[in-house]
Design a protein around this motif. Structure first.
Motif, PDB file in Angstrom:
ATOM      1  N   ASN A 162      37.017  54.715  39.141  1.00 53.45           N
ATOM      2  CA  ASN A 162      35.870  54.996  39.993  1.00 53.45           C
ATOM      3  C   ASN A 162      35.025  53.745  40.217  1.00 53.45           C
ATOM      4  OD1 ASN A 162      34.256  56.867  41.491  1.00 53.45           O
ATOM      5  ND2 ASN A 162      32.787  56.916  39.805  1.00 53.45           N
ATOM      6  N   VAL A 163      35.024  52.833  39.226  1.00 55.77           N
ATOM      7  CA  VAL A 163      34.335  51.557  39.402  1.00 55.77           C
ATOM      8  C   VAL A 163      34.947  50.805  40.580  1.00 55.77           C
ATOM      9  CG1 VAL A 163      33.782  49.326  38.372  1.00 55.77           C
ATOM     10  CG2 VAL A 163      33.758  51.384  36.955  1.00 55.77           C
ATOM     11  N   GLY A 164      36.271  50.667  40.562  1.00 60.08           N
ATOM     12  CA  GLY A 164      36.948  49.928  41.621  1.00 60.08           C
ATOM     13  C   GLY A 164      36.821  50.577  42.986  1.00 60.08           C
ATOM     14  N   ASP A 165      36.722  51.913  43.010  1.00 58.75           N
ATOM     15  CA  ASP A 165      36.611  52.633  44.289  1.00 58.75           C
ATOM     16  C   ASP A 165      35.329  52.301  45.047  1.00 58.75           C
ATOM     17  OD1 ASP A 165      39.019  53.864  43.952  1.00 58.75           O
ATOM     18  OD2 ASP A 165      38.194  55.811  43.355  1.00 58.75           O
ATOM     19  N   GLN A 166      34.340  51.778  44.364  1.00 55.27           N
ATOM     20  CA  GLN A 166      33.064  51.488  45.000  1.00 55.27           C
ATOM     21  C   GLN A 166      33.104  50.197  45.832  1.00 55.27           C
ATOM     22  OE1 GLN A 166      31.040  54.152  44.549  1.00 55.27           O
ATOM     23  NE2 GLN A 166      32.755  54.788  43.247  1.00 55.27           N
ATOM     24  N   PHE A 167      34.247  49.491  45.798  1.00 53.87           N
ATOM     25  CA  PHE A 167      34.344  48.191  46.459  1.00 53.87           C
ATOM     26  C   PHE A 167      35.260  48.231  47.672  1.00 53.87           C
ATOM     27  CE2 PHE A 167      33.111  47.436  42.124  1.00 53.87           C
ATOM     28  CZ  PHE A 167      32.155  46.421  42.221  1.00 53.87           C
ATOM     29  N   ASP A 168      34.945  47.365  48.648  1.00 60.94           N
ATOM     30  CA  ASP A 168      35.826  47.115  49.778  1.00 60.94           C
ATOM     31  C   ASP A 168      35.802  45.616  50.058  1.00 60.94           C
ATOM     32  OD1 ASP A 168      33.428  46.608  51.122  1.00 60.94           O
ATOM     33  OD2 ASP A 168      33.344  48.628  51.973  1.00 60.94           O
ATOM     34  N   LYS A 169      36.284  45.211  51.214  1.00 57.61           N
ATOM     35  CA  LYS A 169      36.363  43.783  51.516  1.00 57.61           C
ATOM     36  C   LYS A 169      34.992  43.101  51.571  1.00 57.61           C
ATOM     37  CE  LYS A 169      40.786  42.921  52.026  1.00 57.61           C
ATOM     38  NZ  LYS A 169      41.477  41.922  51.178  1.00 57.61           N
ATOM     39  N   THR A 170      33.938  43.874  51.836  1.00 63.35           N
ATOM     40  CA  THR A 170      32.617  43.258  51.966  1.00 63.35           C
ATOM     41  C   THR A 170      31.990  42.897  50.619  1.00 63.35           C
ATOM     42  OG1 THR A 170      31.378  45.353  51.909  1.00 63.35           O
ATOM     43  CG2 THR A 170      32.232  44.611  54.064  1.00 63.35           C
ATOM     44  N   ASN A 171      32.389  43.597  49.549  1.00 63.14           N
ATOM     45  CA  ASN A 171      31.742  43.335  48.257  1.00 63.14           C
ATOM     46  C   ASN A 171      32.733  43.159  47.103  1.00 63.14           C
ATOM     47  OD1 ASN A 171      32.630  45.953  47.885  1.00 63.14           O
ATOM     48  ND2 ASN A 171      30.582  46.873  47.905  1.00 63.14           N
ATOM     49  N   GLU A 172      34.027  42.961  47.421  1.00 64.54           N
ATOM     50  CA  GLU A 172      35.028  42.850  46.359  1.00 64.54           C
ATOM     51  C   GLU A 172      34.802  41.637  45.473  1.00 64.54           C
ATOM     52  OE1 GLU A 172      38.997  40.911  47.610  1.00 64.54           O
ATOM     53  OE2 GLU A 172      38.393  42.061  49.361  1.00 64.54           O
ATOM     54  N   HIS A 173      34.031  40.635  45.971  1.00 59.43           N
ATOM     55  CA  HIS A 173      33.752  39.443  45.173  1.00 59.43           C
ATOM     56  C   HIS A 173      32.878  39.767  43.960  1.00 59.43           C
ATOM     57  CE1 HIS A 173      30.785  39.954  48.367  1.00 59.43           C
ATOM     58  NE2 HIS A 173      29.903  39.288  47.646  1.00 59.43           N
TER      59      HIS A 173
ATOM     60  N   MET B 209      33.583  42.460  42.069  1.00 64.63           N
ATOM     61  CA  MET B 209      34.342  43.383  41.231  1.00 64.63           C
ATOM     62  C   MET B 209      34.516  42.888  39.795  1.00 64.63           C
ATOM     63  SD  MET B 209      38.115  45.104  41.710  1.00 64.63           S
ATOM     64  CE  MET B 209      37.644  46.082  43.121  1.00 64.63           C
ATOM     65  N   SER B 210      34.914  41.630  39.619  1.00 63.65           N
ATOM     66  CA  SER B 210      35.129  41.114  38.268  1.00 63.65           C
ATOM     67  C   SER B 210      33.852  41.180  37.441  1.00 63.65           C
ATOM     68  CB  SER B 210      35.649  39.675  38.319  1.00 63.65           C
ATOM     69  OG  SER B 210      36.958  39.628  38.819  1.00 63.65           O
ATOM     70  N   LYS B 211      32.724  40.831  38.069  1.00 59.06           N
ATOM     71  CA  LYS B 211      31.452  40.863  37.342  1.00 59.06           C
ATOM     72  C   LYS B 211      31.061  42.291  36.975  1.00 59.06           C
ATOM     73  CE  LYS B 211      29.591  36.544  39.185  1.00 59.06           C
ATOM     74  NZ  LYS B 211      28.531  35.891  39.984  1.00 59.06           N
ATOM     75  N   VAL B 212      31.275  43.223  37.894  1.00 57.21           N
ATOM     76  CA  VAL B 212      30.920  44.613  37.599  1.00 57.21           C
ATOM     77  C   VAL B 212      31.821  45.181  36.505  1.00 57.21           C
ATOM     78  CG1 VAL B 212      30.862  46.963  38.530  1.00 57.21           C
ATOM     79  CG2 VAL B 212      29.868  45.085  39.832  1.00 57.21           C
ATOM     80  N   TYR B 213      33.119  44.845  36.551  1.00 49.73           N
ATOM     81  CA  TYR B 213      33.990  45.285  35.463  1.00 49.73           C
ATOM     82  C   TYR B 213      33.539  44.673  34.140  1.00 49.73           C
ATOM     83  CZ  TYR B 213      37.647  48.139  37.581  1.00 49.73           C
ATOM     84  OH  TYR B 213      38.333  49.178  38.168  1.00 49.73           O
ATOM     85  N   GLY B 214      33.039  43.445  34.186  1.00 47.81           N
ATOM     86  CA  GLY B 214      32.502  42.835  32.974  1.00 47.81           C
ATOM     87  C   GLY B 214      31.283  43.584  32.459  1.00 47.81           C
ATOM     88  N   TRP B 215      30.370  43.956  33.381  1.00 43.89           N
ATOM     89  CA  TRP B 215      29.186  44.728  32.976  1.00 43.89           C
ATOM     90  C   TRP B 215      29.560  46.145  32.543  1.00 43.89           C
ATOM     91  CZ3 TRP B 215      25.032  42.554  31.482  1.00 43.89           C
ATOM     92  CH2 TRP B 215      24.624  41.337  32.025  1.00 43.89           C
ATOM     93  N   PHE B 216      30.568  46.691  33.177  1.00 50.84           N
ATOM     94  CA  PHE B 216      31.072  48.007  32.768  1.00 50.84           C
ATOM     95  C   PHE B 216      31.540  47.950  31.314  1.00 50.84           C
ATOM     96  CE2 PHE B 216      34.805  50.898  32.428  1.00 50.84           C
ATOM     97  CZ  PHE B 216      34.187  52.100  32.705  1.00 50.84           C
ATOM     98  N   TYR B 217      32.299  46.898  30.988  1.00 51.21           N
ATOM     99  CA  TYR B 217      32.772  46.753  29.612  1.00 51.21           C
ATOM    100  C   TYR B 217      31.616  46.433  28.676  1.00 51.21           C
ATOM    101  CZ  TYR B 217      36.826  46.474  26.600  1.00 51.21           C
ATOM    102  OH  TYR B 217      37.762  46.764  25.655  1.00 51.21           O
TER     103      TYR B 217
END
Length: 481
Positions: free
Chosen positions: A144-155, A157-165
């Motif tokens: 669900n974290v990844g689903d929130q992203f598209d081409k406009t904000n995928e940059h 993603m790595s940071k959000v996954y880091g904050w998720f962890y």
């Protein structure tokens, strides 16, 4: 964060994070408090309450093996259930409904632990309900974290996954500090009840964000699904038709994109095949390492002593501390040196560090076996190295599972990644069951037990690096390509 956006390579790049991120992270922090809070005292509670309540030294080895067997089987169930939850979300109900309704079931499991802390059968049933609940939502929350992203904000993603962890480990740090104290002062009912309250809070937080999520609808089942194509293709695996490989033949008969997706999935599974051994070692820090902590000098030299169950707090503490360091300093440092920190390289280094942490634990156990009482700081050193290994394997693997899997398979492949935790813990559970029954692995007493797993991880690392150099990555990012 602002709402402005910039034009990059023909795509409007947003400068703002997805609106659902705070709800996802808040939900995860509270849910992980509940899960790791109950786990923090589980190994010692099972021994003290059920397996060796008289603390008979002659029964202790068997009692520890029984406790380890039950804890690892619980984890194995918790991490095989993401496959069920992932399929339910991807094919039938969607992630939102699965997360919400399974979270409610999860809350009832915690209630059972608090109510039946003197009845092994009902307590075990509560553990099963929690395992089903935690596992049922696990892959869907991550995907669900990844689903929130598209081409406009995928940059982002790595940071959000880091904050998720980060949120996972923030919840874990607080619960690992507090719940052992509650257990020591107020008993098991409160110690298991408070995590239940936090799980109820997690469910409420998730519900409050219902209008903020990007909700990917379920794909349903059709003849282009992964399993249908795979089954038909596997019938002819190894065969060639008119000089062509079976996947090329399949491409001519099925949607070519679906066949390419299958290739990507198979590449993921090859990488995933090495990860169960990592988890077989890692999850021992919440069971075997906790029991080892009962036999070492817990005086920190700083004016206070730790409870055995509290030493494990160093793992999430180090994770919270080092995730930003790895993300913003370590990886960029090596990139500047011209050394690409690819996911496959990160995994390999993580495997090596995990094996090294077990070398330290084995040396601690050798000292204990010889009648010594080593300092708790040696275990802390092992936790530090294990945390580095986890950052490199678990965070990397989670993102790798999402970005390298097809859009229609993201929850399912994330679930398969989590099933590696299950496989690793199942193996450790069976080994401990064999030890409790005086079987073949009973010879792994004392330090031999930890040396066995250190050697297993080193061997896996050597095989991995020989294969990883030939692997290829295929990124599928977001819900809109």
């Amino acid at each position: 964060m602002t709402s402005k956006s910039i034009e990059t390579e023909g795509v409007q790049k947003s400068n703002s994070y997805p609106k659902a991120v705070p709800y996802i992270i808040g939900n995860e922090a509270a849910e992980r408090f509940s899960f790791y809070g109950m786990r923090s005292i589980l190994p010692t509670f099972l021994i003290a309450q059920f397996f060796n309540p008289t603390f008979n030294p002659l029964l202790q080895q068997t009692a520890e093996a029984q406790s380890n067997q039950k804890v690892h089987m619980f984890v194995a169930l918790a991490y095989i259930m993401p496959i069920v939850g992932g399929i339910a979300a991807d094919w039938f109900f969607g992630k939102y409904k699965v997360i919400l309704y399974v979270s409610i079931l999860y809350c009832f499991g915690h209630l059972m632990l608090a109510m039946f802390d003197t009845d092994l059968a009902l307590f075990s049933l509560g553990m099963t309900v929690i395992a089903a609940g935690a596992g049922g939502i696990k892959s869907n929350v991550s995907a669900n974290v990844g689903d929130q992203f598209d081409k406009t904000n995928e940059h982002f993603m790595s940071k959000v996954y880091g904050w998720f962890y980060f949120s996972i480990n923030a919840g874990s740090v607080v619960s690992n500090l507090c719940i052992p104290i509650v257990y020591a002062k107020y008993g098991a009912a409160w110690a298991f009840g408070i995590p239940g309250i936090l799980m109820a809070l997690a469910t409420i937080i998730f519900f409050l964000g219902r209008n903020k999520y990007v909700k990917v609808p379920p794909m349903g089942i059709n003849r282009n699904n992964f399993i249908f194509i795979s089954f038909n293709a596997l019938v002819n695996m190894g065969k060639k038709v008119k000089g062509e490989h079976w996947l090329d033949v399949a491409k001519a008969n099925y949607d070519p994109q679906k066949v390419d997706d299958i290739k990507a999935v198979y590449r993921l599974i090859i990488v995933f095949a090495f990860i169960p051994i990592f988890w077989a070692l890692w999850d021992q820090n919440l069971s075997e390492w906790v029991l080892q902590a009962q036999k070492i000098d817990l005086n920190t030299g700083l004016g206070f002593a730790l409870l055995p169950e509290q030493v494990q707090v160093f793992n999430p503490f180090f994770l919270v501390s080092f995730i930003p360091i790895f993300t913003y300093f370590v990886y960029p440092f090596f990139e500047k040196l011209g050394i690409k920190t690819t996911p496959l390289r990160r995994l390999g280094v993580g495997f090596f560090l995990t094996a090294l942490s077990f070398v330290i634990i084995a040396l601690i156990q050798e000292s204990i076996d010889a009648g010594g009482k080593p300092s708790v700081w040696w275990q802390v050193l092992a936790y530090l190295i294990l945390a580095w290994g986890e950052i490199l394997v678990s965070i990397t693997g989670l993102e790798y599972a999402y970005t390298n899997s097809p859009k229609s398979m993201k929850s399912t492949m994330t679930a398969i990644f989590y099933s590696t935790v299950s496989i690793g813990n199942l193996a450790v559970s069976l080994i401990n069951e064999n030890i409790a029954n005086k079987g073949f692995f009973a010879q792994l007493d004392g330090a031999k037990y930890f040396w066995f797993f250190a050697a297993l991880m080193f061997a896996s690392f050597l095989v991995y690096i020989s294969i990883a150099s030939r692997m290829k990555e295929t990124r599928y990012v977001g819900v809109a390509e």
